[in-house]
Write a protein that holds these residues in place. Structure first.
Motif, PDB file in Angstrom:
ATOM      1  N   VAL A 145       0.966  -1.172  -0.056  1.00 20.75           N
ATOM      2  CA  VAL A 145       0.045  -0.077   0.171  1.00 20.75           C
ATOM      3  C   VAL A 145       0.901   1.008  -0.007  1.00 20.75           C
ATOM      4  CG1 VAL A 145      -1.936  -1.255   1.194  1.00 20.75           C
ATOM      5  CG2 VAL A 145      -0.107  -0.054   2.654  1.00 20.75           C
ATOM      6  N   GLU A 146       2.247   1.240   0.339  1.00 21.23           N
ATOM      7  CA  GLU A 146       2.882   2.389   0.274  1.00 21.23           C
ATOM      8  C   GLU A 146       4.378   1.776   0.153  1.00 21.23           C
ATOM      9  OE1 GLU A 146       3.767   6.564   2.593  1.00 21.23           O
ATOM     10  OE2 GLU A 146       2.321   4.974   3.270  1.00 21.23           O
ATOM     11  N   ARG A 147       5.419   2.438  -0.649  1.00 22.77           N
ATOM     12  CA  ARG A 147       6.763   2.243  -1.011  1.00 22.77           C
ATOM     13  C   ARG A 147       7.526   3.629  -0.916  1.00 22.77           C
ATOM     14  NH1 ARG A 147       7.140  -0.503  -5.689  1.00 22.77           N
ATOM     15  NH2 ARG A 147       8.531   0.968  -6.677  1.00 22.77           N
ATOM     16  N   ALA A 148       8.475   3.786  -0.368  1.00 21.40           N
ATOM     17  CA  ALA A 148       8.994   5.146  -0.153  1.00 21.40           C
ATOM     18  C   ALA A 148      10.534   4.873   0.425  1.00 21.40           C
ATOM     19  CB  ALA A 148       8.377   6.017   0.727  1.00 21.40           C
ATOM     20  N   PRO A 149      11.524   5.785   0.152  1.00 20.93           N
ATOM     21  CA  PRO A 149      12.709   5.713   0.796  1.00 20.93           C
ATOM     22  C   PRO A 149      12.567   6.205   2.425  1.00 20.93           C
ATOM     23  CG  PRO A 149      12.764   6.995  -1.099  1.00 20.93           C
ATOM     24  CD  PRO A 149      11.404   6.852  -0.921  1.00 20.93           C
ATOM     25  N   ARG A 150      13.575   5.554   3.033  1.00 16.72           N
ATOM     26  CA  ARG A 150      13.397   5.572   4.590  1.00 16.72           C
ATOM     27  C   ARG A 150      13.157   6.808   5.022  1.00 16.72           C
ATOM     28  NH1 ARG A 150      18.778   4.049   7.522  1.00 16.72           N
ATOM     29  NH2 ARG A 150      19.401   5.673   6.298  1.00 16.72           N
ATOM     30  N   GLN A 151      14.033   7.955   4.654  1.00 17.44           N
ATOM     31  CA  GLN A 151      13.856   9.149   5.277  1.00 17.44           C
ATOM     32  C   GLN A 151      12.425   9.597   5.130  1.00 17.44           C
ATOM     33  OE1 GLN A 151      17.153  11.619   4.605  1.00 17.44           O
ATOM     34  NE2 GLN A 151      16.319  13.417   5.885  1.00 17.44           N
ATOM     35  N   THR A 152      12.066   9.607   3.677  1.00 15.97           N
ATOM     36  CA  THR A 152      10.845  10.097   3.308  1.00 15.97           C
ATOM     37  C   THR A 152       9.692   9.634   3.939  1.00 15.97           C
ATOM     38  OG1 THR A 152      11.507  10.542   1.235  1.00 15.97           O
ATOM     39  CG2 THR A 152       9.308  10.378   1.416  1.00 15.97           C
ATOM     40  N   PHE A 153       9.799   8.116   4.129  1.00 18.10           N
ATOM     41  CA  PHE A 153       8.661   7.388   4.839  1.00 18.10           C
ATOM     42  C   PHE A 153       8.563   7.754   6.420  1.00 18.10           C
ATOM     43  CE2 PHE A 153       7.015   4.015   7.382  1.00 18.10           C
ATOM     44  CZ  PHE A 153       5.773   3.722   6.701  1.00 18.10           C
ATOM     45  N   PHE A 154       9.614   7.823   7.131  1.00 18.70           N
ATOM     46  CA  PHE A 154       9.525   8.078   8.431  1.00 18.70           C
ATOM     47  C   PHE A 154       9.140   9.730   8.706  1.00 18.70           C
ATOM     48  CE2 PHE A 154      11.544   3.931   8.427  1.00 18.70           C
ATOM     49  CZ  PHE A 154      10.784   3.472   9.768  1.00 18.70           C
ATOM     50  N   SER A 155       9.641  10.623   7.906  1.00 17.95           N
ATOM     51  CA  SER A 155       9.183  11.807   8.249  1.00 17.95           C
ATOM     52  C   SER A 155       7.766  12.246   7.651  1.00 17.95           C
ATOM     53  CB  SER A 155      10.291  12.714   7.259  1.00 17.95           C
ATOM     54  OG  SER A 155      10.124  12.569   6.011  1.00 17.95           O
ATOM     55  N   ARG A 156       7.276  11.376   6.567  1.00 22.89           N
ATOM     56  CA  ARG A 156       5.887  11.806   6.042  1.00 22.89           C
ATOM     57  C   ARG A 156       5.325  10.450   5.632  1.00 22.89           C
ATOM     58  NH1 ARG A 156       4.508  17.134   2.683  1.00 22.89           N
ATOM     59  NH2 ARG A 156       6.058  17.785   4.313  1.00 22.89           N
ATOM     60  N   PRO A 157       4.790   9.651   6.399  1.00 21.13           N
ATOM     61  CA  PRO A 157       3.945   8.629   5.793  1.00 21.13           C
ATOM     62  C   PRO A 157       2.595   9.148   5.292  1.00 21.13           C
ATOM     63  CG  PRO A 157       3.839   8.426   8.243  1.00 21.13           C
ATOM     64  CD  PRO A 157       4.883   9.586   7.804  1.00 21.13           C
ATOM     65  N   LEU A 158       2.247   8.514   4.279  1.00 22.10           N
ATOM     66  CA  LEU A 158       0.879   8.976   3.578  1.00 22.10           C
ATOM     67  C   LEU A 158      -0.221   8.058   3.710  1.00 22.10           C
ATOM     68  CD1 LEU A 158       2.694  10.507   0.486  1.00 22.10           C
ATOM     69  CD2 LEU A 158       1.884  11.918   2.667  1.00 22.10           C
ATOM     70  N   HIS A 159       0.032   6.916   3.352  1.00 16.57           N
ATOM     71  CA  HIS A 159      -1.215   5.931   3.492  1.00 16.57           C
ATOM     72  C   HIS A 159      -1.899   5.835   5.034  1.00 16.57           C
ATOM     73  CE1 HIS A 159      -3.750   2.249   2.944  1.00 16.57           C
ATOM     74  NE2 HIS A 159      -3.656   2.477   1.770  1.00 16.57           N
ATOM     75  N   PRO A 160      -3.130   5.775   5.136  1.00 14.51           N
ATOM     76  CA  PRO A 160      -3.840   5.926   6.380  1.00 14.51           C
ATOM     77  C   PRO A 160      -2.907   4.497   7.207  1.00 14.51           C
ATOM     78  CG  PRO A 160      -5.256   6.523   5.027  1.00 14.51           C
ATOM     79  CD  PRO A 160      -3.927   6.054   4.089  1.00 14.51           C
ATOM     80  N   TYR A 161      -3.107   3.456   6.620  1.00 14.81           N
ATOM     81  CA  TYR A 161      -2.527   2.212   7.424  1.00 14.81           C
ATOM     82  C   TYR A 161      -1.001   2.604   7.832  1.00 14.81           C
ATOM     83  CZ  TYR A 161      -0.952  -2.595   8.330  1.00 14.81           C
ATOM     84  OH  TYR A 161      -0.535  -3.801   8.853  1.00 14.81           O
ATOM     85  N   SER A 162      -0.192   3.201   6.996  1.00 11.06           N
ATOM     86  CA  SER A 162       1.197   3.578   7.258  1.00 11.06           C
ATOM     87  C   SER A 162       1.215   4.422   8.711  1.00 11.06           C
ATOM     88  CB  SER A 162       1.893   4.034   6.279  1.00 11.06           C
ATOM     89  OG  SER A 162       1.944   3.082   5.336  1.00 11.06           O
ATOM     90  N   VAL A 163       0.048   5.393   8.621  1.00  8.35           N
ATOM     91  CA  VAL A 163       0.110   6.381   9.492  1.00  8.35           C
ATOM     92  C   VAL A 163      -0.478   5.765  11.019  1.00  8.35           C
ATOM     93  CG1 VAL A 163      -0.987   8.470  10.561  1.00  8.35           C
ATOM     94  CG2 VAL A 163      -0.269   8.225   8.109  1.00  8.35           C
ATOM     95  N   ALA A 164      -1.330   4.706  10.924  1.00 10.59           N
ATOM     96  CA  ALA A 164      -1.595   3.971  11.850  1.00 10.59           C
ATOM     97  C   ALA A 164      -0.774   3.449  12.561  1.00 10.59           C
ATOM     98  CB  ALA A 164      -2.860   3.284  11.593  1.00 10.59           C
ATOM     99  N   LEU A 165       0.169   2.419  11.950  1.00 14.60           N
ATOM    100  CA  LEU A 165       1.284   1.873  12.168  1.00 14.60           C
ATOM    101  C   LEU A 165       2.491   2.671  12.911  1.00 14.60           C
ATOM    102  CD1 LEU A 165       2.394  -0.657   9.204  1.00 14.60           C
ATOM    103  CD2 LEU A 165       1.367  -1.193  11.488  1.00 14.60           C
ATOM    104  N   MET A 166       2.918   3.749  12.281  1.00 11.56           N
ATOM    105  CA  MET A 166       3.802   4.665  13.039  1.00 11.56           C
ATOM    106  C   MET A 166       3.265   5.225  14.309  1.00 11.56           C
ATOM    107  SD  MET A 166       6.523   4.699  11.211  1.00 11.56           S
ATOM    108  CE  MET A 166       7.364   6.094  11.841  1.00 11.56           C
TER     109      MET A 166
END
Length: 355
Positions: free
Chosen positions: A251-272
């Motif tokens: 559901v989401e794929r991104a470089p590490r720094q991009t993902f941990f600074s700004r997750p976008l998918h609601p499921y990713s945000v819930a995980l974080m």
């Protein structure tokens, strides 16, 4: 008997670029279930259902998600330890999904796996030196003298003494057993190492040691990792890129720094939001994004967004299938509600602010 192959020395990779080593295209792994009764329609468990990703040489892609998301099945399919229903798994120019058994056996020189449990993955009746040498014996690599020297080299590389080869697994701690498993995985000098939650069964104090060992070996040997985990803190420490799986799909794929600074998918945000943190304390915990219900059954997944039934931001259009789209350079999201604001992508949910 095959021609003995000289062992390459352990040295850093000299490649100036990072070409794609592993390419997974539309991978599906479906498991048929027995009919519940006579005349009943056959059922299929869609464990992995259309997964696409690439891993560049010398880098680490982490695949994360909750239990049952399909991440371990994806890893097993890459190793051809789970049957591939359709799609392709290419290692360089070789399509592993098409190789017959003997050819795949030879291809396993190039791809090896570190399993999750350091206890059950070793034969309790086999001396650990024999366990590390086993891949060399099975693939008939090198002479007897070369194999012995290779095992000595591997024990030293993972922080064990060569004389410990004569001991049995029960004489080692959990962290030492995982070092033995890492040594065994490196025996054939693979290009790709699939790590299936390699530190989840270890004590917290030992996890950092094993992660640092994996990072050092990657630098020294130019290894490429496909890293399976559910621990976001571990992933942040070791990965270059992250792929989030939910119900058999990414559901989401991104470089590490991009993902941990700004997750976008609601499921990713819930995980974080569920990751423990010192900053923010109780106030941030109170704002944690809590998901309602359980994931749908992989036997009969929803026709639209598979996360919609649990998504706090679900709305019109979520009943339609969602495909990964690139919303920022290298950042892919399968959610139509991710928008661009002032030239930057923003999701329908935000992480709770830390105090």
């Amino acid at each position: 008997m095959t021609e003995p192959i000289p062992f390459p020395k352990m040295s850093p990779s000299s490649e100036p670029q990072a070409p794609v080593l592993l390419s997974v295209t539309d991978l599906k792994v479906h498991f048929p279930r027995p009919r519940s009764s006579f005349g009943a329609a056959p059922e299929v468990v869609r464990a992995v259902d259309g997964v696409n990703f690439e891993v560049r040489r010398g880098t680490t892609l982490a695949v994360v998600g909750e239990s049952g998301s399909g991440k371990t099945t994806t890893a097993l399919a890459v190793m051809r330890l789970a049957p591939i229903t359709s799609g392709s798994v290419r290692l360089g120019v070789t399509d592993l999904s098409l190789l017959p058994d003997e050819a795949m056996r030879q291809a396993r020189r190039r791809v090896q796996m570190i399993f999750q449990d350091p206890y059950s993955s070793l034969n309790p009746r086999q001396r650990v030196g024999e366990a590390v040498r086993a891949p060399l014996d099975l693939m008939n690599i090198g002479t007897k003298t070369e194999r012995a020297a290779r095992v000595d080299e591997l024990f030293t590389a993972v922080g064990l003494r060569p004389e410990q080869q004569q001991l049995f697994p029960h004489q080692f701690s959990g962290g030492q057993r995982q070092r033995i498993n890492i040594a065994r995985a490196l025996a054939t000098n693979p290009e790709l190492v699939v790590c299936d939650e390699p530190v989840s069964a270890l004590d917290i104090a030992i996890r950092a040691q094993i992660l640092n060992l994996l990072a050092r070996l990657q630098r020294e040997l130019g290894l490429t990792y496909l890293f399976i985990s559910h621990d976001m803190a571990v992933v942040e420490h070791i990965c270059d890129e992250i792929a989030v799986m939910y119900l058999g799909q990414i559901v989401e794929r991104a470089p590490r720094q991009t993902f941990f600074s700004r997750p976008l998918h609601p499921y990713s945000v819930a995980l974080m939001s569920a990751v423990p943190t010192v900053k923010g304390g109780r106030s941030r915990a109170a704002q944690r994004i809590k998901l309602a219900g359980d994931p749908p059954s992989p036997i009969n997944p929803p026709a639209g967004c598979r996360f919609a039934g649990r998504c706090p931001a679900a709305g019109p259009g979520c009943d339609q299938p969602q495909t990964l789209r690139e919303v920022q350079r290298g950042h892919w999201v399968a959610c139509h509600r991710v928008e661009s604001v002032a030239g930057l992508p923003t999701g329908p949910l935000q992480l709770p602010a830390a105090a």
